[in-house]
Design a protein around this motif. Structure first.
Motif, PDB file in Angstrom:
ATOM      1  N   TYR A 298       0.829  -1.202   0.000  1.00 26.27           N
ATOM      2  CA  TYR A 298       0.000   0.000   0.000  1.00 26.27           C
ATOM      3  C   TYR A 298       0.870   1.260   0.000  1.00 26.27           C
ATOM      4  CZ  TYR A 298      -2.916   3.723   1.895  1.00 26.27           C
ATOM      5  OH  TYR A 298      -3.546   4.925   2.108  1.00 26.27           O
ATOM      6  N   LEU A 299       1.874   1.290   0.859  1.00 23.28           N
ATOM      7  CA  LEU A 299       2.741   2.469   0.939  1.00 23.28           C
ATOM      8  C   LEU A 299       3.527   2.675  -0.353  1.00 23.28           C
ATOM      9  CD1 LEU A 299       4.079   2.055   4.581  1.00 23.28           C
ATOM     10  CD2 LEU A 299       2.427   3.761   3.757  1.00 23.28           C
ATOM     11  N   GLU A 300       4.045   1.590  -0.917  1.00 26.63           N
ATOM     12  CA  GLU A 300       4.830   1.689  -2.149  1.00 26.63           C
ATOM     13  C   GLU A 300       3.976   2.121  -3.340  1.00 26.63           C
ATOM     14  OE1 GLU A 300       8.454  -1.446  -1.468  1.00 26.63           O
ATOM     15  OE2 GLU A 300       6.615  -2.201  -2.369  1.00 26.63           O
ATOM     16  N   ASN A 301       2.700   1.812  -3.338  1.00 29.04           N
ATOM     17  CA  ASN A 301       1.825   2.138  -4.459  1.00 29.04           C
ATOM     18  C   ASN A 301       1.227   3.538  -4.375  1.00 29.04           C
ATOM     19  OD1 ASN A 301       2.171  -0.276  -5.858  1.00 29.04           O
ATOM     20  ND2 ASN A 301       0.583  -1.290  -4.677  1.00 29.04           N
ATOM     21  N   ARG A 302       1.372   4.204  -3.250  1.00 26.96           N
ATOM     22  CA  ARG A 302       0.848   5.563  -3.123  1.00 26.96           C
ATOM     23  C   ARG A 302       1.689   6.510  -3.966  1.00 26.96           C
ATOM     24  NH1 ARG A 302      -1.656   7.465   2.430  1.00 26.96           N
ATOM     25  NH2 ARG A 302      -1.405   9.374   1.252  1.00 26.96           N
ATOM     26  N   GLU A 303       1.041   7.276  -4.795  1.00 25.82           N
ATOM     27  CA  GLU A 303       1.761   8.197  -5.678  1.00 25.82           C
ATOM     28  C   GLU A 303       2.166   9.481  -4.965  1.00 25.82           C
ATOM     29  OE1 GLU A 303      -0.236   8.769  -9.369  1.00 25.82           O
ATOM     30  OE2 GLU A 303      -0.398   6.611  -9.737  1.00 25.82           O
ATOM     31  N   ASP A 304       1.602   9.721  -3.776  1.00 23.60           N
ATOM     32  CA  ASP A 304       1.943  10.935  -3.049  1.00 23.60           C
ATOM     33  C   ASP A 304       3.020  10.703  -1.989  1.00 23.60           C
ATOM     34  OD1 ASP A 304       0.155   9.378  -1.574  1.00 23.60           O
ATOM     35  OD2 ASP A 304      -0.650  11.105  -0.497  1.00 23.60           O
ATOM     36  N   PHE A 305       3.622   9.520  -1.983  1.00 21.60           N
ATOM     37  CA  PHE A 305       4.688   9.183  -1.040  1.00 21.60           C
ATOM     38  C   PHE A 305       5.956   8.791  -1.794  1.00 21.60           C
ATOM     39  CE2 PHE A 305       2.461   7.506   3.073  1.00 21.60           C
ATOM     40  CZ  PHE A 305       1.866   8.728   3.257  1.00 21.60           C
ATOM     41  N   ASN A 306       7.086   9.091  -1.184  1.00 24.95           N
ATOM     42  CA  ASN A 306       8.371   8.509  -1.565  1.00 24.95           C
ATOM     43  C   ASN A 306       8.758   7.589  -0.416  1.00 24.95           C
ATOM     44  OD1 ASN A 306       8.980   9.911  -4.007  1.00 24.95           O
ATOM     45  ND2 ASN A 306       9.399  11.724  -2.798  1.00 24.95           N
ATOM     46  N   CYS A 307       9.069   6.327  -0.708  1.00 22.55           N
ATOM     47  CA  CYS A 307       9.404   5.360   0.335  1.00 22.55           C
ATOM     48  C   CYS A 307      10.759   4.725   0.058  1.00 22.55           C
ATOM     49  CB  CYS A 307       8.350   4.264   0.422  1.00 22.55           C
ATOM     50  SG  CYS A 307       6.744   4.842   0.961  1.00 22.55           S
ATOM     51  N   VAL A 308      11.475   4.476   1.148  1.00 22.89           N
ATOM     52  CA  VAL A 308      12.758   3.787   1.079  1.00 22.89           C
ATOM     53  C   VAL A 308      12.737   2.684   2.128  1.00 22.89           C
ATOM     54  CG1 VAL A 308      15.243   4.015   1.437  1.00 22.89           C
ATOM     55  CG2 VAL A 308      13.990   5.853   0.347  1.00 22.89           C
ATOM     56  N   LYS A 309      13.097   1.480   1.718  1.00 22.49           N
ATOM     57  CA  LYS A 309      13.174   0.358   2.653  1.00 22.49           C
ATOM     58  C   LYS A 309      14.641   0.119   2.987  1.00 22.49           C
ATOM     59  CE  LYS A 309      10.852  -2.519   0.015  1.00 22.49           C
ATOM     60  NZ  LYS A 309      10.159  -3.727  -0.450  1.00 22.49           N
ATOM     61  N   LEU A 310      14.923  -0.007   4.280  1.00 24.69           N
ATOM     62  CA  LEU A 310      16.281  -0.266   4.743  1.00 24.69           C
ATOM     63  C   LEU A 310      16.343  -1.646   5.371  1.00 24.69           C
ATOM     64  CD1 LEU A 310      16.955   3.177   6.452  1.00 24.69           C
ATOM     65  CD2 LEU A 310      17.603   2.467   4.163  1.00 24.69           C
ATOM     66  N   ASN A 311      17.294  -2.445   4.947  1.00 18.08           N
ATOM     67  CA  ASN A 311      17.493  -3.780   5.495  1.00 18.08           C
ATOM     68  C   ASN A 311      18.437  -3.668   6.693  1.00 18.08           C
ATOM     69  OD1 ASN A 311      17.505  -6.494   5.894  1.00 18.08           O
ATOM     70  ND2 ASN A 311      18.757  -6.984   4.131  1.00 18.08           N
ATOM     71  N   TRP A 312      17.897  -3.195   7.797  1.00 22.67           N
ATOM     72  CA  TRP A 312      18.659  -2.993   9.017  1.00 22.67           C
ATOM     73  C   TRP A 312      17.816  -3.470  10.188  1.00 22.67           C
ATOM     74  CZ3 TRP A 312      17.878   0.443  13.191  1.00 22.67           C
ATOM     75  CH2 TRP A 312      18.947   0.547  14.077  1.00 22.67           C
ATOM     76  N   SER A 313      18.389  -4.246  11.050  1.00 24.44           N
ATOM     77  CA  SER A 313      17.709  -4.778  12.222  1.00 24.44           C
ATOM     78  C   SER A 313      16.442  -5.527  11.789  1.00 24.44           C
ATOM     79  CB  SER A 313      17.397  -3.658  13.203  1.00 24.44           C
ATOM     80  OG  SER A 313      16.858  -4.172  14.394  1.00 24.44           O
ATOM     81  N   THR A 314      15.277  -5.080  12.214  1.00 18.62           N
ATOM     82  CA  THR A 314      14.031  -5.748  11.844  1.00 18.62           C
ATOM     83  C   THR A 314      13.411  -5.149  10.598  1.00 18.62           C
ATOM     84  OG1 THR A 314      12.738  -4.307  13.277  1.00 18.62           O
ATOM     85  CG2 THR A 314      13.502  -6.372  14.224  1.00 18.62           C
ATOM     86  N   GLY A 315      14.135  -4.218   9.971  1.00 20.52           N
ATOM     87  CA  GLY A 315      13.654  -3.567   8.763  1.00 20.52           C
ATOM     88  C   GLY A 315      13.016  -2.234   9.090  1.00 20.52           C
TER      89      GLY A 315
END
Length: 45
Positions: free
Chosen positions: A21-38
């Motif tokens: 849902y967050l990745e598909n929102r056009e009004d958001f920029n999202c970055v996923k970090l592979n650190w600890s539990t994410g």
């Protein structure tokens, strides 16, 4: 948000849906970090 052993049954589906849902929102920029539990950092465009 990486899967955890202590998640209740079915929680991984909810987490996956939230990420999608967050990745598909056009009004958001999202970055996923592979650190600890994410970590997911989202900012409004």
């Amino acid at each position: 948000m990486l899967p955890q052993e202590n998640w209740p049954e079915g929680h991984n589906i909810k987490a996956d849906n939230l990420v999608q849902y967050l990745e598909n929102r056009e009004d958001f920029n999202c970055v996923k970090l592979n650190w600890s539990t994410g970590i997911i950092i989202c900012t409004k465009k």
